[in-house]
Enzyme design. Structure first.
Site, PDB file in Angstrom:
ATOM      1  N   GLU A  67     153.520 -23.341  67.109  1.00 46.33           N
ATOM      2  CA  GLU A  67     153.174 -22.033  67.702  1.00 46.33           C
ATOM      3  C   GLU A  67     152.746 -21.052  66.603  1.00 46.33           C
ATOM      4  O   GLU A  67     151.804 -20.281  66.780  1.00 46.33           O
ATOM      5  CB  GLU A  67     154.376 -21.490  68.492  1.00 46.33           C
ATOM      6  N   GLU A  79     157.973 -25.571  58.007  1.00 49.72           N
ATOM      7  CA  GLU A  79     156.824 -24.930  57.334  1.00 49.72           C
ATOM      8  C   GLU A  79     155.871 -24.291  58.349  1.00 49.72           C
ATOM      9  O   GLU A  79     154.647 -24.340  58.214  1.00 49.72           O
ATOM     10  CB  GLU A  79     156.130 -25.910  56.397  1.00 49.72           C
ATOM     11  N   ARG A 115     152.087 -60.403  69.248  1.00 53.78           N
ATOM     12  CA  ARG A 115     152.939 -60.524  70.438  1.00 53.78           C
ATOM     13  C   ARG A 115     152.104 -61.000  71.633  1.00 53.78           C
ATOM     14  O   ARG A 115     151.037 -60.435  71.904  1.00 53.78           O
ATOM     15  CB  ARG A 115     153.553 -59.156  70.740  1.00 53.78           C
ATOM     16  N   GLY A 158     160.771 -53.253  74.185  1.00 53.90           N
ATOM     17  CA  GLY A 158     162.204 -53.238  73.816  1.00 53.90           C
ATOM     18  C   GLY A 158     162.419 -53.288  72.312  1.00 53.90           C
ATOM     19  O   GLY A 158     163.342 -52.650  71.787  1.00 53.90           O
ATOM     20  N   SER A 216     163.962 -19.632  55.130  1.00 51.06           N
ATOM     21  CA  SER A 216     164.562 -19.569  56.470  1.00 51.06           C
ATOM     22  C   SER A 216     166.016 -19.134  56.425  1.00 51.06           C
ATOM     23  O   SER A 216     166.758 -19.472  55.494  1.00 51.06           O
ATOM     24  CB  SER A 216     164.490 -20.937  57.145  1.00 51.06           C
ATOM     25  N   ILE A 262     154.275 -49.596  72.741  1.00 51.78           N
ATOM     26  CA  ILE A 262     153.593 -50.884  72.521  1.00 51.78           C
ATOM     27  C   ILE A 262     154.599 -51.962  72.118  1.00 51.78           C
ATOM     28  O   ILE A 262     154.497 -53.111  72.525  1.00 51.78           O
ATOM     29  CB  ILE A 262     152.479 -50.719  71.456  1.00 51.78           C
ATOM     30  N   THR A 309     156.168 -23.506  62.752  1.00 51.62           N
ATOM     31  CA  THR A 309     156.085 -24.306  63.978  1.00 51.62           C
ATOM     32  C   THR A 309     154.621 -24.399  64.434  1.00 51.62           C
ATOM     33  O   THR A 309     153.763 -23.640  63.972  1.00 51.62           O
ATOM     34  CB  THR A 309     156.887 -23.635  65.115  1.00 51.62           C
ATOM     35  N   ILE A 327     167.571 -25.821  54.357  1.00 47.36           N
ATOM     36  CA  ILE A 327     166.795 -25.878  53.115  1.00 47.36           C
ATOM     37  C   ILE A 327     166.647 -27.323  52.635  1.00 47.36           C
ATOM     38  O   ILE A 327     167.628 -27.966  52.239  1.00 47.36           O
ATOM     39  CB  ILE A 327     167.426 -24.985  52.018  1.00 47.36           C
TER      40      ILE A 327
HETATM   41  N1  CAA Z   1     148.268 -16.409  54.378  1.00 41.92           N
HETATM   42  C1  CAA Z   1     148.287 -15.386  53.515  1.00 41.92           C
HETATM   43  N2  CAA Z   1     148.827 -14.190  53.817  1.00 41.92           N
HETATM   44  C2  CAA Z   1     149.368 -14.055  55.041  1.00 41.92           C
HETATM   45  C3  CAA Z   1     149.397 -15.099  55.985  1.00 41.92           C
HETATM   46  C4  CAA Z   1     148.811 -16.325  55.609  1.00 41.92           C
HETATM   47  N3  CAA Z   1     148.798 -17.377  56.417  1.00 41.92           N
HETATM   48  N4  CAA Z   1     150.016 -14.652  57.106  1.00 41.92           N
HETATM   49  C5  CAA Z   1     150.366 -13.385  56.865  1.00 41.92           C
HETATM   50  N5  CAA Z   1     149.989 -13.027  55.622  1.00 41.92           N
HETATM   51  C6  CAA Z   1     150.166 -11.727  54.949  1.00 41.92           C
HETATM   52  C7  CAA Z   1     149.351 -10.642  55.634  1.00 41.92           C
HETATM   53  O1  CAA Z   1     148.047 -10.582  55.095  1.00 41.92           O
HETATM   54  C8  CAA Z   1     150.185  -9.423  55.311  1.00 41.92           C
HETATM   55  O2  CAA Z   1     149.954  -9.015  53.968  1.00 41.92           O
HETATM   56  P1  CAA Z   1     149.362  -7.569  53.567  1.00 41.92           P
HETATM   57  O3  CAA Z   1     150.242  -6.544  54.210  1.00 41.92           O
HETATM   58  O4  CAA Z   1     149.404  -7.569  52.076  1.00 41.92           O
HETATM   59  O5  CAA Z   1     147.976  -7.558  54.126  1.00 41.92           O
HETATM   60  C9  CAA Z   1     151.611  -9.931  55.355  1.00 41.92           C
HETATM   61  O6  CAA Z   1     151.518 -11.337  55.126  1.00 41.92           O
HETATM   62  C10 CAA Z   1     152.304  -9.648  56.655  1.00 41.92           C
HETATM   63  O7  CAA Z   1     151.506 -10.212  57.667  1.00 41.92           O
HETATM   64  P2  CAA Z   1     151.729  -9.996  59.212  1.00 41.92           P
HETATM   65  O8  CAA Z   1     151.836  -8.538  59.504  1.00 41.92           O
HETATM   66  O9  CAA Z   1     150.699 -10.786  59.900  1.00 41.92           O
HETATM   67  O10 CAA Z   1     153.186 -10.618  59.405  1.00 41.92           O
HETATM   68  P3  CAA Z   1     153.921 -11.070  60.711  1.00 41.92           P
HETATM   69  O11 CAA Z   1     155.306 -10.550  60.640  1.00 41.92           O
HETATM   70  O12 CAA Z   1     153.106 -10.770  61.924  1.00 41.92           O
HETATM   71  O13 CAA Z   1     154.086 -12.676  60.531  1.00 41.92           O
HETATM   72  C11 CAA Z   1     153.550 -14.959  60.343  1.00 41.92           C
HETATM   73  C12 CAA Z   1     153.166 -13.512  60.050  1.00 41.92           C
HETATM   74  C13 CAA Z   1     152.266 -15.729  60.171  1.00 41.92           C
HETATM   75  C14 CAA Z   1     154.084 -15.181  61.747  1.00 41.92           C
HETATM   76  C15 CAA Z   1     154.626 -15.376  59.280  1.00 41.92           C
HETATM   77  O14 CAA Z   1     155.834 -14.706  59.487  1.00 41.92           O
HETATM   78  C16 CAA Z   1     154.865 -16.865  59.230  1.00 41.92           C
HETATM   79  O15 CAA Z   1     154.074 -17.619  58.661  1.00 41.92           O
HETATM   80  N6  CAA Z   1     156.025 -17.319  59.798  1.00 41.92           N
HETATM   81  C17 CAA Z   1     156.422 -18.711  59.678  1.00 41.92           C
HETATM   82  C18 CAA Z   1     157.318 -18.892  58.486  1.00 41.92           C
HETATM   83  C19 CAA Z   1     157.433 -20.317  58.083  1.00 41.92           C
HETATM   84  O16 CAA Z   1     156.448 -21.057  57.970  1.00 41.92           O
HETATM   85  N7  CAA Z   1     158.664 -20.748  57.803  1.00 41.92           N
HETATM   86  C20 CAA Z   1     158.880 -22.057  57.317  1.00 41.92           C
HETATM   87  C21 CAA Z   1     160.055 -22.069  56.425  1.00 41.92           C
HETATM   88  S1  CAA Z   1     159.857 -22.943  54.956  1.00 41.92           S
HETATM   89  C22 CAA Z   1     160.224 -24.558  55.298  1.00 41.92           C
HETATM   90  O17 CAA Z   1     160.227 -25.028  56.392  1.00 41.92           O
HETATM   91  C23 CAA Z   1     160.420 -25.304  54.046  1.00 41.92           C
HETATM   92  C24 CAA Z   1     161.089 -26.603  54.075  1.00 41.92           C
HETATM   93  O18 CAA Z   1     162.168 -26.732  53.525  1.00 41.92           O
HETATM   94  C25 CAA Z   1     160.376 -27.807  54.564  1.00 41.92           C
END
Ligand code: CAA
Length: 379
Positions: free
Chosen positions: A367, A363, A268, A340, A126, A337, A365, A157
């Protein structure tokens, strides 16, 4: 389908439950208040094998299955969701990614200390302007022959301030869009790598969330993970597994709140009887128990599919989408439940309610999970 847990799985569940009760519960309220990272407890979790649960013992892991991971995560998150996210990131985003995709040299050098819990890792995808839209990476890694020159900022991170090794995703060739993204292993302390601000968060306040700043950091070529241009697919594959970890964390938050609410409702009294005898309360608990069971089944399904080597993008996303909603709903009702008492720190449920919210955000949203699920079912 066998719904019975094996003896080994039950033992792991019990060990995690005992650890959470004895080691995590005592100062969990203070750590939340002071934003204190559970350093000693995480060290012990490493010694118990909880930080590299599914990694092959030859690389320092515990060699367990993914259902055991769900069980242990639930028990840890019931008591301390902050310790649970440290565990989830280290297991799912860092160790699992390295075990599956890193070179043998990288596994020996980095995976072994990470999986055995000697050090912890972080996963840096991110950015200030690239969260859900993960292909829009602004961090760059310029190919300089023997090394890449890394520049940019990463945000939110987990383990950012405490990790020793970081998996950093960066753009190497913007023309190629997601095929021009790579993943690198970066070590804490390298010149030009600075740990940025610590976030002051609503929940999971014991976890350590920082921005990371890379200013002309030299990353050796051998620290790239996989073939050139594999970084985005690497991140997606790793996040699919990570979603089982966060779904299990959400499950634990929900079941922790449910157990507290059930206990409270049985003791309670109001209107001359225990409040569980009032249908208004009993029905809330019935809904919670049903939803938690359903969330657990989704976590188990994704875990079993992972161990069977199947594509878990859909099942992982379903587990996370549903379990995080259950965590939110259950914790809100648990506070209700408790009346207060639920609104004050001492009863734990207000903390669980604050902790629940992030499971619908990080990881991927809720959406984003719906994008992943809808694309999968439309195929
Ligand atoms: N599994 C495997 N491969 C996937 C995938 C999935 N779920 N989603 C997409 N891909 C692959 C596609 O197959 C494609 O690969 P190829 O070109 O080789 O076929 C490539 O990724 C691009 O795919 P899209 O064109 O579909 O990409 P997009 O731009 O439309 O976006 C998305 C896809 C699903 C929205 C992706 O951007 C996504 O998952 N976004 C969310 C990111 C995220 O989860 N961030 C969390 C940050 S980490 C965090 O929070 C850690 C922490 O510290 C707790």
């Amino acid at each position: 389908m066998d719904f019975n847990l094996s003896e080994e799985q039950l033992m792991i569940q019990q060990a995690a439950r005992d650890f959470a009760q004895n080691e995590l519960l005592p100062e969990v309220i203070e750590r939340d208040r002071d934003q204190k990272f559970p350093a000693e407890q995480v060290k012990k979790m490493g010694e118990m094998g909880l930080l590299g649960m599914m990694v092959d013992p030859k690389y320092g892991g515990a060699g367990m299955d993914s259902v055991s991971y769900v069980l242990a995560m639930e028990e840890i998150a019931k008591i301390d969701a902050s310790a649970a996210v440290v565990m989830s990131v280290n297991n799912s985003l860092v160790c699992a990614g390295l075990e599956k995709f890193a070179s043998e040299e990288q596994k020996v050098k980095y995976l072994t200390p990470l999986a055995s819990g000697q050090v912890i890792g972080a996963f840096a995808l991110s950015e200030p302007e690239a969260g859900s839209d993960a292909t829009s990476q602004k961090t760059t890694a310029e190919d300089k022959g023997d090394y890449y020159l890394l520049n940019g900022i990463k945000n939110w991170i987990t383990n950012g301030g405490t990790a020793t090794y970081y998996i950093v995703i960066a753009q190497t060739d913007p023309e190629k869009k997601h095929k021009g993204i790579n993943a690198f292993i970066v070590e804490r302390g390298w010149e030009g790598f600075e740990i940025g601000t610590k976030e002051d968060k609503l929940g999971i306040r014991g976890s350590d969330t920082h921005s990371l700043i890379f200013n002309n950091v030299k990353v050796p070529k051998e620290n790239r993970i996989g073939e050139d241009g594999f970084g985005f697919n690497f991140a997606m594959a790793v996040l699919n597994g990570g979603r089982i970890g966060i779904a299990s964390q959400a499950l634990g938050i929900a079941s922790g709140a449910y157990e507290l609410a059930l206990k409270y409702a049985k003791t309670r009294k109001a209107f001359k009887t225990e409040i569980i005898n009032h249908q208004a309360i009993a029905f809330k608990l019935a809904d919670m128990a049903t939803q938690i069971t359903a969330a657990r089944m989704l976590c188990f399904k994704a875990a079993c599919e992972k161990d069977a080597g199947k594509d878990i993008s859909e099942s992982g996303a379903m587990a996370k989408l549903y379990a995080s909603q259950v965590a939110m709903d259950t914790t809100i009702e648990a506070v209700q439940i408790h009346g207060g008492y639920g609104y004050v720190k001492e009863y734990h449920v207000e903390r669980l309610m604050r902790d629940a919210k992030i499971t619908q955000i990080y990881e991927g949203t809720s959406e984003i999970q719906k994008i992943v699920i809808s694309r999968s079912i439309a195929k």
